[in-house]
Design an enzyme around this catalytic site. Structure first.
Site, PDB file in Angstrom:
ATOM      1  N   CYS A  70       0.839  -1.202   0.000  1.00 26.33           N
ATOM      2  CA  CYS A  70       0.000   0.000   0.000  1.00 26.33           C
ATOM      3  C   CYS A  70       0.877   1.257   0.000  1.00 26.33           C
ATOM      4  CB  CYS A  70      -0.995  -0.060   1.148  1.00 26.33           C
ATOM      5  SG  CYS A  70      -2.467   0.910   0.772  1.00 26.33           S
TER       6      CYS A  70
ATOM      7  N   HIS B  86      -3.591  -4.986   0.421  1.00 25.01           N
ATOM      8  CA  HIS B  86      -3.007  -5.541   1.653  1.00 25.01           C
ATOM      9  C   HIS B  86      -3.111  -7.068   1.634  1.00 25.01           C
ATOM     10  CE1 HIS B  86      -2.533  -1.814   4.043  1.00 25.01           C
ATOM     11  NE2 HIS B  86      -3.512  -1.378   3.271  1.00 25.01           N
TER      12      HIS B  86
ATOM     13  N   GLU C 198      -1.792  -9.137   3.484  1.00 20.28           N
ATOM     14  CA  GLU C 198      -1.741  -9.742   4.819  1.00 20.28           C
ATOM     15  C   GLU C 198      -3.118 -10.126   5.354  1.00 20.28           C
ATOM     16  OE1 GLU C 198      -1.027  -6.608   4.077  1.00 20.28           O
ATOM     17  OE2 GLU C 198      -1.520  -5.186   5.667  1.00 20.28           O
TER      18      GLU C 198
HETATM   19  N1  GLN Z   1      -1.988   6.726   2.927  1.00 19.38           N
HETATM   20  C1  GLN Z   1      -2.058   5.993   1.701  1.00 19.38           C
HETATM   21  C2  GLN Z   1      -3.413   6.150   1.030  1.00 19.38           C
HETATM   22  O1  GLN Z   1      -4.361   6.549   1.644  1.00 19.38           O
HETATM   23  C3  GLN Z   1      -1.743   4.540   1.933  1.00 19.38           C
HETATM   24  C4  GLN Z   1      -2.743   3.838   2.796  1.00 19.38           C
HETATM   25  C5  GLN Z   1      -2.269   2.494   3.276  1.00 19.38           C
HETATM   26  O2  GLN Z   1      -1.079   2.211   3.261  1.00 19.38           O
HETATM   27  N2  GLN Z   1      -3.179   1.685   3.749  1.00 19.38           N
HETATM   28  O3  GLN Z   1      -3.553   5.852  -0.122  1.00 19.38           O
END
Ligand code: GLN
Length: 544
Positions: free
Chosen positions: A378, A515, A517
């Site tokens: 992410c 994600h 995970e």
């Molecule tokens: N802050 C970034 C976004 O909002 C990444 C978010 C995250 O890593 N879950 O896109």
């Protein structure tokens, strides 16, 4: 009809009620029963989406896009179920629904009250969320005696009466502390906790007593006597060195037998061979790797619960002990890479807010230049794109508009409108509410043939992974970045969103906008994490 186990906690918080509940789910499943799990959370937030993970632990994201309590992650990992929006209800959500009904005039002029309207709403939510499972485990957050939890306690008390003894069972988790000065364990806090529970009309059927060592029969008898619970149902929940030992531990103490006996179920003996294999792999690793975990507040491992578990799962499936080396990204802000030198691989996890971002970018640069395996998740993908744009493409001011809204080179930006997989269109802008303006939940990603990503996922053409972010790869820079050597290895179904990137001339440099995970389980591990840990091992062997 489903049978219900209501799980409450007493004495102190943080006794591991979620893991104990999930482990009970796992051993009932091992007896051939289908199960479902629900978490009732007494706090007022509508969901944990806007709660700080450093206070409350990770925000777990379900496949259908709910931002939920981290206990749902334990449920998915232990009991191999897929949780959803109807697996987690908070006070805020329950009240929100009742207030919406009141505004619509659905209460026909009645005075809307905690009892019966709030409690009815709680009961309905539970009864509507069974998924027709043989056994539904309902965990109530907090500890008995909390003001906030009272409506939930009252609702489960009523459910106990309405469902009857053969359909509803109450399990209470307490602490039996050892007092070194006295050289004794103390049963009084448990007695008091049950007294509190009984004062609101709930008589527990099973007591699960957390203790350092097995509680001697004498003390168990004492607890049984004072709490009106049968001796065989006063169970020691002994500290273990790894959470995946708990299902076997609880089974050995007879917990699943007590449940099936109380419900009068005729089911086969528990088959715990999966759990034994997991514990065996954890206990006998052949290799060790050091993974640099670069983030802010890295010491709060609960904030990265699923990620820590996913790495451990990959260790199970690669016979490797995965050591997490926590590196505060602030410390590497000035390009001081000493801390990164002894690592076998580097991981930058998801995150929000600008603090520490430059340090993460430095860590990416180090991994890229030194051919150290890199996994970006992410935000970890976003910083990888920024680093590449700055240092390979030469766009020196490249940034995400999250951290520099005025950057002339916004390689990561806010997508104001996008299509969900069901065709619905979602919109957001800088002013959207923080709760509910993110791309959330499971979305299909198409993997590009010939990439490390595709290989890692065993050649799969498409994968389903969960998202939780606002910002995206800016396609206006796609051509330039690709020409400079950035490989796009995964895209959304409509080809509009970049979901995975990697580097062509690097042994293992993969980053994803989702994600992974959240879908990793101990039994199978997760292909991307397994591949990452294998790459770390290879890097270690080659550097020796
Ligand atoms: N802050 C970034 C976004 O909002 C990444 C978010 C995250 O890593 N879950 O896109």
């Amino acid at each position: 009809m489903s049978r219900f186990i209501f799980i409450t906690g007493g004495v102190v918080s943080s006794l591991g009620k979620g893991i104990a509940s999930a482990s009970l789910g796992a051993i009932l499943q091992a007896r051939g029963l289908t199960i479902n799990m629900i978490k009732l959370d007494p706090y007022i937030n509508v969901d944990p989406g806007t709660m700080s993970p450093f206070q409350h632990g990770e925000v777990y994201v379900t496949n259908d896009g709910a931002e939920t309590d981290l206990d749902l992650g334990h449920y998915e990992r232990f009991a191999a179920i897929t949780t959803s929006k109807s697996s987690n209800y908070t006070t805020g959500r329950i009240y929100g629904n009742v207030i919406a009904k009141e505004r619509k005039g659905e209460y026909l002029g009645a005075t809307v009250q905690v009892i019966p309207h709030i409690t009815d709403q709680i009961k309905q939510s539970v009864l509507n969320s069974t998924n027709d499972a043989d056994i539904v485990l309902v965990e109530i957050g907090g500890t008995v005696g909390d003001i906030e939890s009272l409506p939930f306690m009252e609702a489960i008390r009523q459910l106990g009466v309405e469902l009857g003894h053969d359909k509803a069972l109450f399990m209470h988790l307490t602490l039996v502390p050892y007092i070194p000065a006295a050289g004794e364990i103390k049963t009084k806090p448990t007695q008091h906790s049950v007294k509190e529970l009984r004062s609101i009309g709930i008589q527990p059927d099973i007591l699960l007593c957390r203790a350092e060592k097995a509680i001697p029969e004498e003390e168990r008898k004492k607890i049984a006597l004072f709490t009106n619970v049968t001796l065989d149902s006063v169970i020691s929940a002994v500290d273990v060195d790894h959470i995946y030992k708990i299902p076997r531990e609880l089974h050995e103490r007879g917990l699943d037998d007590i449940v099936v006996k109380k419900f009068g179920l005729d089911v086969p003996a528990a088959d715990l061979s999966d759990w034994d294999a997991i514990v065996d792999a954890l206990s006998h690793p052949q290799y060790t790797v050091n993974i640099g975990f670069v983030g802010k507040y890295v010491e709060h491992t609960d904030a990265y619960k699923s990620l820590m578990e996913a790495l451990a799962h990959a260790g199970i499936h690669t016979k490797t002990k995965v050591n997490i080396v926590k590196i505060d990204s602030d410390v590497i802000e000035d390009n001081n890479n000493e801390l990164l030198k002894s690592l076998d691989a580097i991981l930058v996890p998801g995150g929000f807010g600008s603090r520490g971002v430059e340090g993460k970018i430095s860590a990416v640069k180090y991994a890229r230049e030194n051919r150290v395996p890199y996994l970006g998740i992410c935000l970890g993908m976003q910083v990888a794109v920024i680093e590449f744009a700055r240092n390979v493409l030469g766009l020196q001011q490249a940034h995400s508009t999250e951290f520099n809204p005025k950057t002339p080179e916004p390689v990561i930006g806010l997508i104001t409108e996008w299509k969900n997989q069901d065709g619905s269109v979602e919109k957001r802008d800088e002013k959207s509410d923080l709760g509910g303006s993110m791309r959330l939940g499971g979305q299909t990603c198409k993997l590009v043939p010939g990439t490390v990503a595709r290989k890692s996922y065993d050649g799969a053409e498409e994968i389903l992974e969960r998202h939780r972010h606002r910002f995206e790869f800016n396609n206006n820079y796609l051509d330039e970045l690709q020409k400079a050597g950035l490989v796009i290895s995964g895209v959304s179904v409509d080809n509009e969103l970049v979901e995975m990137i990697e580097l062509a001339d690097h042994p293992w440099f993969v980053a994803c906008q989702f994600h992974p995970e959240f879908t990793s389980q101990p039994r199978e591990g997760h292909p991307l994490f397994n591949s990452f840990i294998s790459a770390a091992l290879k890097h270690q062997q080659e550097s020796d």
